[in-house]
Design a protein around this motif. Sequence first.
Motif, PDB file in Angstrom:
ATOM      1  N   LEU A 247       0.826  -1.208   0.000  1.00  0.00           N
ATOM      2  CA  LEU A 247       0.000   0.000   0.000  1.00  0.00           C
ATOM      3  C   LEU A 247       0.860   1.258   0.000  1.00  0.00           C
ATOM      4  O   LEU A 247       0.659   2.171  -0.801  1.00  0.00           O
ATOM      5  N   ARG A 248       1.848   1.287   0.882  1.00  0.00           N
ATOM      6  CA  ARG A 248       2.710   2.462   1.000  1.00  0.00           C
ATOM      7  C   ARG A 248       3.642   2.600  -0.208  1.00  0.00           C
ATOM      8  O   ARG A 248       3.934   3.703  -0.658  1.00  0.00           O
ATOM      9  N   HIS A 249       4.113   1.485  -0.726  1.00  0.00           N
ATOM     10  CA  HIS A 249       4.978   1.527  -1.906  1.00  0.00           C
ATOM     11  C   HIS A 249       4.209   2.055  -3.114  1.00  0.00           C
ATOM     12  O   HIS A 249       4.729   2.864  -3.891  1.00  0.00           O
ATOM     13  N   THR A 250       2.976   1.614  -3.271  1.00  0.00           N
ATOM     14  CA  THR A 250       2.133   2.109  -4.361  1.00  0.00           C
ATOM     15  C   THR A 250       1.940   3.611  -4.255  1.00  0.00           C
ATOM     16  O   THR A 250       2.043   4.338  -5.248  1.00  0.00           O
ATOM     17  N   GLU A 251       1.680   4.104  -3.039  1.00  0.00           N
ATOM     18  CA  GLU A 251       1.505   5.548  -2.858  1.00  0.00           C
ATOM     19  C   GLU A 251       2.807   6.286  -3.138  1.00  0.00           C
ATOM     20  O   GLU A 251       2.798   7.352  -3.762  1.00  0.00           O
ATOM     21  N   LEU A 252       3.933   5.747  -2.694  1.00  0.00           N
ATOM     22  CA  LEU A 252       5.224   6.372  -2.970  1.00  0.00           C
ATOM     23  C   LEU A 252       5.413   6.529  -4.480  1.00  0.00           C
ATOM     24  O   LEU A 252       5.763   7.607  -4.958  1.00  0.00           O
ATOM     25  N   LEU A 253       5.161   5.467  -5.225  1.00  0.00           N
ATOM     26  CA  LEU A 253       5.340   5.531  -6.675  1.00  0.00           C
ATOM     27  C   LEU A 253       4.400   6.549  -7.308  1.00  0.00           C
ATOM     28  O   LEU A 253       4.767   7.218  -8.273  1.00  0.00           O
ATOM     29  N   ARG A 254       3.182   6.671  -6.781  1.00  0.00           N
ATOM     30  CA  ARG A 254       2.231   7.669  -7.297  1.00  0.00           C
ATOM     31  C   ARG A 254       2.753   9.086  -7.103  1.00  0.00           C
ATOM     32  O   ARG A 254       2.525   9.955  -7.924  1.00  0.00           O
ATOM     33  N   GLU A 255       3.404   9.314  -5.974  1.00  0.00           N
ATOM     34  CA  GLU A 255       3.827  10.671  -5.603  1.00  0.00           C
ATOM     35  C   GLU A 255       5.121  11.115  -6.266  1.00  0.00           C
ATOM     36  O   GLU A 255       5.362  12.311  -6.405  1.00  0.00           O
ATOM     37  N   LEU A 256       5.969  10.175  -6.645  1.00  0.00           N
ATOM     38  CA  LEU A 256       7.275  10.537  -7.189  1.00  0.00           C
ATOM     39  C   LEU A 256       7.166  11.131  -8.584  1.00  0.00           C
ATOM     40  O   LEU A 256       6.511  10.578  -9.454  1.00  0.00           O
TER      41      LEU A 256
ATOM     42  N   VAL B 220      10.986   8.558   4.170  1.00  0.00           N
ATOM     43  CA  VAL B 220      10.190   9.421   3.289  1.00  0.00           C
ATOM     44  C   VAL B 220       8.895   9.777   4.007  1.00  0.00           C
ATOM     45  O   VAL B 220       8.240   8.912   4.592  1.00  0.00           O
ATOM     46  N   HIS B 221       8.540  11.053   3.935  1.00  0.00           N
ATOM     47  CA  HIS B 221       7.255  11.497   4.478  1.00  0.00           C
ATOM     48  C   HIS B 221       6.275  11.611   3.316  1.00  0.00           C
ATOM     49  O   HIS B 221       6.359  12.527   2.495  1.00  0.00           O
ATOM     50  N   LEU B 222       5.369  10.628   3.223  1.00  0.00           N
ATOM     51  CA  LEU B 222       4.373  10.623   2.154  1.00  0.00           C
ATOM     52  C   LEU B 222       3.362  11.749   2.355  1.00  0.00           C
ATOM     53  O   LEU B 222       3.096  12.174   3.478  1.00  0.00           O
ATOM     54  N   THR B 223       2.784  12.205   1.249  1.00  0.00           N
ATOM     55  CA  THR B 223       1.759  13.250   1.322  1.00  0.00           C
ATOM     56  C   THR B 223       0.353  12.682   1.129  1.00  0.00           C
ATOM     57  O   THR B 223      -0.616  13.355   1.445  1.00  0.00           O
ATOM     58  N   TRP B 224       0.250  11.497   0.583  1.00  0.00           N
ATOM     59  CA  TRP B 224      -1.029  10.845   0.281  1.00  0.00           C
ATOM     60  C   TRP B 224      -1.878  11.710  -0.651  1.00  0.00           C
ATOM     61  O   TRP B 224      -3.088  11.766  -0.557  1.00  0.00           O
TER      62      TRP B 224
ATOM     63  N   GLU C 129       3.580  14.585  -7.290  1.00  0.00           N
ATOM     64  CA  GLU C 129       3.732  15.901  -6.680  1.00  0.00           C
ATOM     65  C   GLU C 129       4.262  16.871  -7.734  1.00  0.00           C
ATOM     66  O   GLU C 129       5.021  16.490  -8.615  1.00  0.00           O
ATOM     67  N   ILE C 130       3.854  18.106  -7.627  1.00  0.00           N
ATOM     68  CA  ILE C 130       4.275  19.132  -8.584  1.00  0.00           C
ATOM     69  C   ILE C 130       5.733  19.510  -8.353  1.00  0.00           C
ATOM     70  O   ILE C 130       6.514  19.607  -9.290  1.00  0.00           O
ATOM     71  N   ALA C 131       6.102  19.705  -7.100  1.00  0.00           N
ATOM     72  CA  ALA C 131       7.485  20.049  -6.766  1.00  0.00           C
ATOM     73  C   ALA C 131       8.262  18.767  -6.497  1.00  0.00           C
ATOM     74  O   ALA C 131       7.836  17.941  -5.698  1.00  0.00           O
ATOM     75  N   PRO C 132       9.398  18.569  -7.162  1.00  0.00           N
ATOM     76  CA  PRO C 132      10.133  17.317  -6.992  1.00  0.00           C
ATOM     77  C   PRO C 132      10.726  17.118  -5.596  1.00  0.00           C
ATOM     78  O   PRO C 132      11.220  16.044  -5.303  1.00  0.00           O
ATOM     79  N   ARG C 133      10.645  18.102  -4.722  1.00  0.00           N
ATOM     80  CA  ARG C 133      11.150  17.889  -3.359  1.00  0.00           C
ATOM     81  C   ARG C 133      10.143  17.106  -2.510  1.00  0.00           C
ATOM     82  O   ARG C 133      10.458  16.667  -1.412  1.00  0.00           O
ATOM     83  N   PHE C 134       8.910  16.952  -3.027  1.00  0.00           N
ATOM     84  CA  PHE C 134       7.882  16.167  -2.338  1.00  0.00           C
ATOM     85  C   PHE C 134       7.714  14.839  -3.045  1.00  0.00           C
ATOM     86  O   PHE C 134       7.806  14.775  -4.256  1.00  0.00           O
ATOM     87  N   PRO C 135       7.444  13.767  -2.354  1.00  0.00           N
ATOM     88  CA  PRO C 135       7.419  13.656  -0.906  1.00  0.00           C
ATOM     89  C   PRO C 135       8.813  13.903  -0.326  1.00  0.00           C
ATOM     90  O   PRO C 135       9.821  13.664  -0.996  1.00  0.00           O
ATOM     91  N   ILE C 136       8.858  14.378   0.878  1.00  0.00           N
ATOM     92  CA  ILE C 136      10.114  14.795   1.491  1.00  0.00           C
ATOM     93  C   ILE C 136      10.919  13.587   1.970  1.00  0.00           C
ATOM     94  O   ILE C 136      10.397  12.727   2.674  1.00  0.00           O
TER      95      ILE C 136
ATOM     96  N   GLY D  93      12.817  14.181 -11.170  1.00  0.00           N
ATOM     97  CA  GLY D  93      13.584  15.152 -10.397  1.00  0.00           C
ATOM     98  C   GLY D  93      13.667  14.819  -8.924  1.00  0.00           C
ATOM     99  O   GLY D  93      14.536  15.326  -8.220  1.00  0.00           O
ATOM    100  N   HIS D  94      12.762  13.959  -8.448  1.00  0.00           N
ATOM    101  CA  HIS D  94      12.834  13.540  -7.044  1.00  0.00           C
ATOM    102  C   HIS D  94      13.997  12.559  -6.902  1.00  0.00           C
ATOM    103  O   HIS D  94      14.242  11.744  -7.787  1.00  0.00           O
ATOM    104  N   PRO D  95      14.731  12.621  -5.766  1.00  0.00           N
ATOM    105  CA  PRO D  95      15.886  11.723  -5.584  1.00  0.00           C
ATOM    106  C   PRO D  95      15.555  10.234  -5.687  1.00  0.00           C
ATOM    107  O   PRO D  95      16.419   9.448  -6.049  1.00  0.00           O
ATOM    108  N   LEU D  96      14.322   9.837  -5.404  1.00  0.00           N
ATOM    109  CA  LEU D  96      13.960   8.420  -5.492  1.00  0.00           C
ATOM    110  C   LEU D  96      13.283   8.041  -6.812  1.00  0.00           C
ATOM    111  O   LEU D  96      12.988   6.879  -7.030  1.00  0.00           O
ATOM    112  N   PHE D  97      13.053   9.032  -7.673  1.00  0.00           N
ATOM    113  CA  PHE D  97      12.401   8.733  -8.949  1.00  0.00           C
ATOM    114  C   PHE D  97      13.251   7.743  -9.740  1.00  0.00           C
ATOM    115  O   PHE D  97      14.443   7.953  -9.958  1.00  0.00           O
TER     116      PHE D  97
END
Length: 106
Positions: free
Chosen positions: A23-32, A69-73, A78-85, A35-39
């Motif tokens: 569940l959390r991995h799926t959300e992480l992939l949605r948010e990346l 990683v702090h997910l935003t759900w 995310e628009i800004a690549p610094r999110f999720p933090i 430009g994000h370090p984990l992308f």
Amino acid sequence: MNVKFDAPLPDGWFYSNAEESDLRHTELLRELAAGHPLFGTDVDVVAHREGTDDILCRHHADPDRLTVVHLTWRGGPEIAPRFPINECDGTIQDFYNYERRFGIEC
């Protein structure tokens, strides 16, 4: 995937079972976003912090590397690549040191 490693977790952190991890991995992939370090980085969610949206990721290419990683759900990129933090990135010792900054027992 439920990937447990031989390290005690700080107070408030719990190993994620397979369903929680997926569940959390799926959300992480949605948010990346690009430009994000984990992308584009292969990680597994191995643990989560109770009462927050923080997850602990373990890197496939370097299993000794962990990222908090702090997910935003948000449910989407995310628009800004610094999110999720990314709260912490490094070894298990770096993770413990990060947690101790908040007075958490490790």
